[in-house]
Design a protein around this motif. Sequence first.
Motif, PDB file in Angstrom:
ATOM      1  N   ALA A 113       0.822  -1.176  -0.035  1.00  0.00           N
ATOM      2  CA  ALA A 113      -0.152  -0.171   0.174  1.00  0.00           C
ATOM      3  C   ALA A 113       1.088   0.854  -0.333  1.00  0.00           C
ATOM      4  O   ALA A 113       0.333   2.339  -0.838  1.00  0.00           O
ATOM      5  N   ALA A 114       1.944   1.161   0.241  1.00  0.00           N
ATOM      6  CA  ALA A 114       3.166   2.761   0.693  1.00  0.00           C
ATOM      7  C   ALA A 114       4.077   2.646  -0.394  1.00  0.00           C
ATOM      8  O   ALA A 114       4.137   3.550  -1.295  1.00  0.00           O
ATOM      9  N   PHE A 124       3.802   5.497  -5.775  1.00  0.00           N
ATOM     10  CA  PHE A 124       4.228   5.530  -7.359  1.00  0.00           C
ATOM     11  C   PHE A 124       2.701   5.925  -7.723  1.00  0.00           C
ATOM     12  O   PHE A 124       2.596   6.778  -9.155  1.00  0.00           O
ATOM     13  N   LEU A 125       1.528   5.693  -7.705  1.00  0.00           N
ATOM     14  CA  LEU A 125      -0.036   6.039  -8.330  1.00  0.00           C
ATOM     15  C   LEU A 125      -0.100   7.203  -8.349  1.00  0.00           C
ATOM     16  O   LEU A 125      -0.691   7.874  -8.412  1.00  0.00           O
ATOM     17  N   SER A 126       0.507   8.046  -7.044  1.00  0.00           N
ATOM     18  CA  SER A 126       0.787  10.006  -7.093  1.00  0.00           C
ATOM     19  C   SER A 126       1.053  10.063  -7.921  1.00  0.00           C
ATOM     20  O   SER A 126       0.116  11.776  -8.313  1.00  0.00           O
ATOM     21  N   SER A 127       2.533   9.481  -8.271  1.00  0.00           N
ATOM     22  CA  SER A 127       3.141  10.744  -9.202  1.00  0.00           C
ATOM     23  C   SER A 127       1.857  10.660 -10.826  1.00  0.00           C
ATOM     24  O   SER A 127       2.960  11.490 -11.603  1.00  0.00           O
ATOM     25  N   LEU A 128       0.882   9.696 -10.695  1.00  0.00           N
ATOM     26  CA  LEU A 128       0.228   9.545 -12.589  1.00  0.00           C
ATOM     27  C   LEU A 128      -1.469   9.973 -11.645  1.00  0.00           C
ATOM     28  O   LEU A 128      -2.580  10.486 -12.653  1.00  0.00           O
ATOM     29  N   PHE A 165      -7.815   5.474  -1.938  1.00  0.00           N
ATOM     30  CA  PHE A 165      -9.280   5.764  -1.333  1.00  0.00           C
ATOM     31  C   PHE A 165      -8.547   4.528   0.449  1.00  0.00           C
ATOM     32  O   PHE A 165      -9.417   5.293   0.803  1.00  0.00           O
ATOM     33  N   GLY A 166      -8.215   3.319   0.179  1.00  0.00           N
ATOM     34  CA  GLY A 166      -7.361   3.226   1.986  1.00  0.00           C
ATOM     35  C   GLY A 166      -8.060   1.706   1.822  1.00  0.00           C
ATOM     36  O   GLY A 166      -9.052   0.983   0.743  1.00  0.00           O
ATOM     37  N   LEU A 167      -8.634   1.503   3.177  1.00  0.00           N
ATOM     38  CA  LEU A 167      -9.217   0.021   3.269  1.00  0.00           C
ATOM     39  C   LEU A 167     -10.259  -0.017   3.227  1.00  0.00           C
ATOM     40  O   LEU A 167     -11.144   1.106   4.086  1.00  0.00           O
ATOM     41  N   HIS A 168     -11.029  -1.097   2.855  1.00  0.00           N
ATOM     42  CA  HIS A 168     -11.824  -1.270   2.044  1.00  0.00           C
ATOM     43  C   HIS A 168     -12.979  -2.526   3.307  1.00  0.00           C
ATOM     44  O   HIS A 168     -11.861  -3.794   2.466  1.00  0.00           O
ATOM     45  N   LEU A 198      -8.577   5.150  -6.437  1.00  0.00           N
ATOM     46  CA  LEU A 198      -9.032   5.146  -7.545  1.00  0.00           C
ATOM     47  C   LEU A 198      -8.025   6.204  -8.636  1.00  0.00           C
ATOM     48  O   LEU A 198      -7.750   7.734  -8.231  1.00  0.00           O
ATOM     49  N   GLU A 199      -8.042   6.722  -9.524  1.00  0.00           N
ATOM     50  CA  GLU A 199      -7.933   6.828 -11.223  1.00  0.00           C
ATOM     51  C   GLU A 199      -8.411   8.122 -10.467  1.00  0.00           C
ATOM     52  O   GLU A 199      -9.860   8.620 -10.122  1.00  0.00           O
TER      53      GLU A 199
END
Length: 139
Positions: free
Chosen positions: A16-17, A22-26, A31-34, A48-49
Amino acid sequence: MIDHVYISVTNLARSAAFYKQFLSSLGWREFGLHKSQAAGVPDLHGFLESVYGNGQVGCSIWLRERQPGETGLYVGLVADSPEEVNAAADAAVAAGATLESPTGNRDHFGPGYYAANVVDFDGNRIEIVNKSFNPKRRG
């Protein structure tokens, strides 16, 4: 269109870290834990995109703890209606896939979530999903 992808990981917190950074750069957001409320459905940590939830159909990535013997890919494909979900599931089974679970509502993921899950010859899992709250992709 791809609706969501599950990535099976061996350490949920570490992964998750990694994916958050990584994805925040895109432009993706966490969303966090479901926490699952349904038997047999794993807890998920989601991303989430940027367009997700802004009146557009967006993609999501969900991390899940890898289960013993788990193989292959899990991908969710968008359908524009429950009828299209049913037709796609029927076509997949006719082509040789196995229906993994009964087609129908998946209220544990939210109201208006209708899906079918099929497994191909190599153990890859495909979910065909209609979310009534998503706009239609085709006219």
